[in-house]
Design an enzyme around this catalytic site. Structure first.
Site, PDB file in Angstrom:
ATOM      1  N   PRO A  11       0.787  -1.225   0.000  1.00 61.13           N
ATOM      2  CA  PRO A  11       0.000   0.000   0.000  1.00 61.13           C
ATOM      3  C   PRO A  11       0.824   1.284   0.000  1.00 61.13           C
ATOM      4  CG  PRO A  11      -0.079  -1.063   2.148  1.00 61.13           C
ATOM      5  CD  PRO A  11       0.561  -2.038   1.203  1.00 61.13           C
ATOM      6  N   ASN A  12       0.316   2.234  -0.776  1.00 62.72           N
ATOM      7  CA  ASN A  12       0.823   3.603  -0.886  1.00 62.72           C
ATOM      8  C   ASN A  12       2.117   3.734  -1.664  1.00 62.72           C
ATOM      9  OD1 ASN A  12      -1.312   4.861   0.658  1.00 62.72           O
ATOM     10  ND2 ASN A  12      -0.444   3.791   2.413  1.00 62.72           N
ATOM     11  N   ARG A  19       5.171  12.615  -2.766  1.00 66.14           N
ATOM     12  CA  ARG A  19       5.220  13.199  -1.431  1.00 66.14           C
ATOM     13  C   ARG A  19       6.354  12.539  -0.650  1.00 66.14           C
ATOM     14  NH1 ARG A  19      -0.388  14.160   1.204  1.00 66.14           N
ATOM     15  NH2 ARG A  19      -0.108  16.274   0.558  1.00 66.14           N
ATOM     16  N   TYR A  24      11.656   8.941   1.174  1.00 62.93           N
ATOM     17  CA  TYR A  24      11.660   7.872   0.160  1.00 62.93           C
ATOM     18  C   TYR A  24      12.420   8.225  -1.121  1.00 62.93           C
ATOM     19  CZ  TYR A  24       8.024   6.046   3.219  1.00 62.93           C
ATOM     20  OH  TYR A  24       7.336   5.582   4.310  1.00 62.93           O
ATOM     21  N   ASN A  75       8.200  -5.549  -0.970  1.00 57.94           N
ATOM     22  CA  ASN A  75       8.046  -4.358  -0.137  1.00 57.94           C
ATOM     23  C   ASN A  75       6.572  -4.309   0.244  1.00 57.94           C
ATOM     24  OD1 ASN A  75       7.887  -1.950   1.186  1.00 57.94           O
ATOM     25  ND2 ASN A  75       9.004  -0.767  -0.362  1.00 57.94           N
ATOM     26  N   ALA A  78       3.169  -0.740   4.748  1.00 57.75           N
ATOM     27  CA  ALA A  78       2.725  -0.760   6.146  1.00 57.75           C
ATOM     28  C   ALA A  78       2.213  -2.125   6.593  1.00 57.75           C
ATOM     29  CB  ALA A  78       1.648   0.305   6.344  1.00 57.75           C
ATOM     30  N   HIS A  81       4.169  -4.320   9.094  1.00 51.70           N
ATOM     31  CA  HIS A  81       4.128  -4.158  10.550  1.00 51.70           C
ATOM     32  C   HIS A  81       2.858  -4.731  11.180  1.00 51.70           C
ATOM     33  CE1 HIS A  81       7.376  -1.566   9.387  1.00 51.70           C
ATOM     34  NE2 HIS A  81       6.564  -0.756   8.734  1.00 51.70           N
ATOM     35  N   ASP A  88       1.797 -15.716   7.059  1.00 52.10           N
ATOM     36  CA  ASP A  88       1.346 -17.081   6.747  1.00 52.10           C
ATOM     37  C   ASP A  88       1.513 -17.403   5.268  1.00 52.10           C
ATOM     38  OD1 ASP A  88       0.676 -17.426   9.399  1.00 52.10           O
ATOM     39  OD2 ASP A  88      -1.483 -17.170   9.108  1.00 52.10           O
ATOM     40  N   GLU A  99      12.421  -9.574   2.121  1.00 51.30           N
ATOM     41  CA  GLU A  99      11.701  -8.365   2.545  1.00 51.30           C
ATOM     42  C   GLU A  99      12.591  -7.164   2.257  1.00 51.30           C
ATOM     43  OE1 GLU A  99      10.703  -8.418   6.740  1.00 51.30           O
ATOM     44  OE2 GLU A  99      10.503  -6.226   6.794  1.00 51.30           O
ATOM     45  N   HIS A 101      12.824  -2.657   2.183  1.00 51.16           N
ATOM     46  CA  HIS A 101      12.273  -1.327   2.465  1.00 51.16           C
ATOM     47  C   HIS A 101      13.202  -0.267   1.904  1.00 51.16           C
ATOM     48  CE1 HIS A 101       9.315  -3.164   5.005  1.00 51.16           C
ATOM     49  NE2 HIS A 101      10.297  -3.878   5.541  1.00 51.16           N
ATOM     50  N   SER A 103      13.269   2.916   3.056  1.00 53.76           N
ATOM     51  CA  SER A 103      13.783   3.668   4.207  1.00 53.76           C
ATOM     52  C   SER A 103      14.374   2.705   5.241  1.00 53.76           C
ATOM     53  CB  SER A 103      12.647   4.483   4.840  1.00 53.76           C
ATOM     54  OG  SER A 103      11.632   3.629   5.338  1.00 53.76           O
ATOM     55  N   ARG A 108      13.243   5.012  12.266  1.00 57.03           N
ATOM     56  CA  ARG A 108      11.994   5.785  12.185  1.00 57.03           C
ATOM     57  C   ARG A 108      11.114   5.512  13.415  1.00 57.03           C
ATOM     58  NH1 ARG A 108       9.378   5.153   6.465  1.00 57.03           N
ATOM     59  NH2 ARG A 108       8.207   6.948   7.288  1.00 57.03           N
TER      60      ARG A 108
HETATM   61  O1  CA2 Z   1      10.549   2.149   3.518  1.00 61.29           O
HETATM   62  C1  CA2 Z   1       9.718   1.434   2.936  1.00 61.29           C
HETATM   63  O2  CA2 Z   1       9.903   0.934   1.836  1.00 61.29           O
HETATM   64  C2  CA2 Z   1       8.354   1.180   3.608  1.00 61.29           C
HETATM   65  O3  CA2 Z   1       7.969  -0.161   3.317  1.00 61.29           O
HETATM   66  C3  CA2 Z   1       7.386   2.176   2.972  1.00 61.29           C
HETATM   67  C4  CA2 Z   1       5.998   2.174   3.584  1.00 61.29           C
HETATM   68  C5  CA2 Z   1       6.067   2.262   5.124  1.00 61.29           C
HETATM   69  O4  CA2 Z   1       4.766   2.102   5.676  1.00 61.29           O
HETATM   70  C6  CA2 Z   1       7.011   1.214   5.709  1.00 61.29           C
HETATM   71  O5  CA2 Z   1       7.073   1.403   7.113  1.00 61.29           O
HETATM   72  C7  CA2 Z   1       8.402   1.343   5.125  1.00 61.29           C
HETATM   73  C8  CA2 Z   1       5.192   3.359   3.037  1.00 61.29           C
HETATM   74  C9  CA2 Z   1       4.946   3.290   1.534  1.00 61.29           C
HETATM   75  C10 CA2 Z   1       4.915   4.613   0.855  1.00 61.29           C
HETATM   76  O6  CA2 Z   1       4.195   5.593   1.573  1.00 61.29           O
HETATM   77  C11 CA2 Z   1       4.202   6.874   1.129  1.00 61.29           C
HETATM   78  C12 CA2 Z   1       3.697   7.817   1.998  1.00 61.29           C
HETATM   79  C13 CA2 Z   1       3.669   9.140   1.628  1.00 61.29           C
HETATM   80  C14 CA2 Z   1       4.140   9.517   0.373  1.00 61.29           C
HETATM   81  C15 CA2 Z   1       4.635   8.562  -0.509  1.00 61.29           C
HETATM   82  C16 CA2 Z   1       4.643   7.242  -0.126  1.00 61.29           C
END
Ligand code: CA2
Length: 145
Positions: A11-12, A19, A24, A75, A78, A81, A88, A99, A101, A103, A108
């Site tokens: 997700p995201n 952003r 990132y 990747n 979220a 976590h 599973d 796995e 990431h 960041s 963090r």
């Molecule tokens: O560092 C990573 O690759 C993460 O998997 C990215 C996730 C985060 O929840 C993990 O803790 C670490 C977030 C994905 C991207 O989220 C964004 C949020 C705002 C703007 C752009 C992307």
């Protein structure tokens, strides 16, 4: 098919580059896919690169990867976590899962320090920016050669 690694994104990650560039970096997911495609080509392998915002879709893709690929760079965003279902699903397949990431999750917020999937994967790569993806692919290629 059997020279293929899946690169799965949760997700995201479709919002990358738009952003939070301080965390990132400035690359979009399409830029990262292009880097992965060039790296894969240089290594003589193919990749199937996907993104979804839905946990169950990641579960389905992991099962598919278990049947049709050599391994998975994951990747999970979220869901890393929170997701017992992903833990599973990784345990349910026999190909290696790395796995990754972008960041350094350990530098963090506290809630990012724990991974539900880490005990189920072959290894974890984090904190190298978009380069984490090609490092994960390199690890998979080395593991499966
Ligand atoms: O560092 C990573 O690759 C993460 O998997 C990215 C996730 C985060 O929840 C993990 O803790 C670490 C977030 C994905 C991207 O989220 C964004 C949020 C705002 C703007 C752009 C992307």
């Amino acid at each position: 098919m059997n020279n293929t690694f899946f690169v799965l994104n949760g997700p995201n990650l479709n919002a990358l580059g738009k952003r939070e560039p301080g965390i990132y970096g400035g690359k979009t997911l399409a830029d990262i896919e292009a880097d992965c495609q060039s790296f894969a080509q240089s290594q003589g392998v193919t990749i199937d690169f996907r993104q979804t915002n839905h946990e169950g879709v990641l579960v389905d893709w992991l099962h598919e990867a278990g049947e049709t690929s050599l391994g998975v760079a994951l990747n999970a965003g979220a869901y890393t976590h929170t997701s017992v279902a992903l833990h599973d699903a990784i345990r349910a397949i026999s190909v290696p899962v790395v796995e990754l990431h972008i960041s350094n999750v350990h530098a963090r917020e506290e809630f990012r320090h724990h991974s539900m999937i880490a005990p189920a994967v072959k290894g974890v790569i984090c904190g190298f920016g978009p380069h984490s993806y090609t490092l994960a692919l390199q690890a998979l290629i080395t593991l499966t050669r």
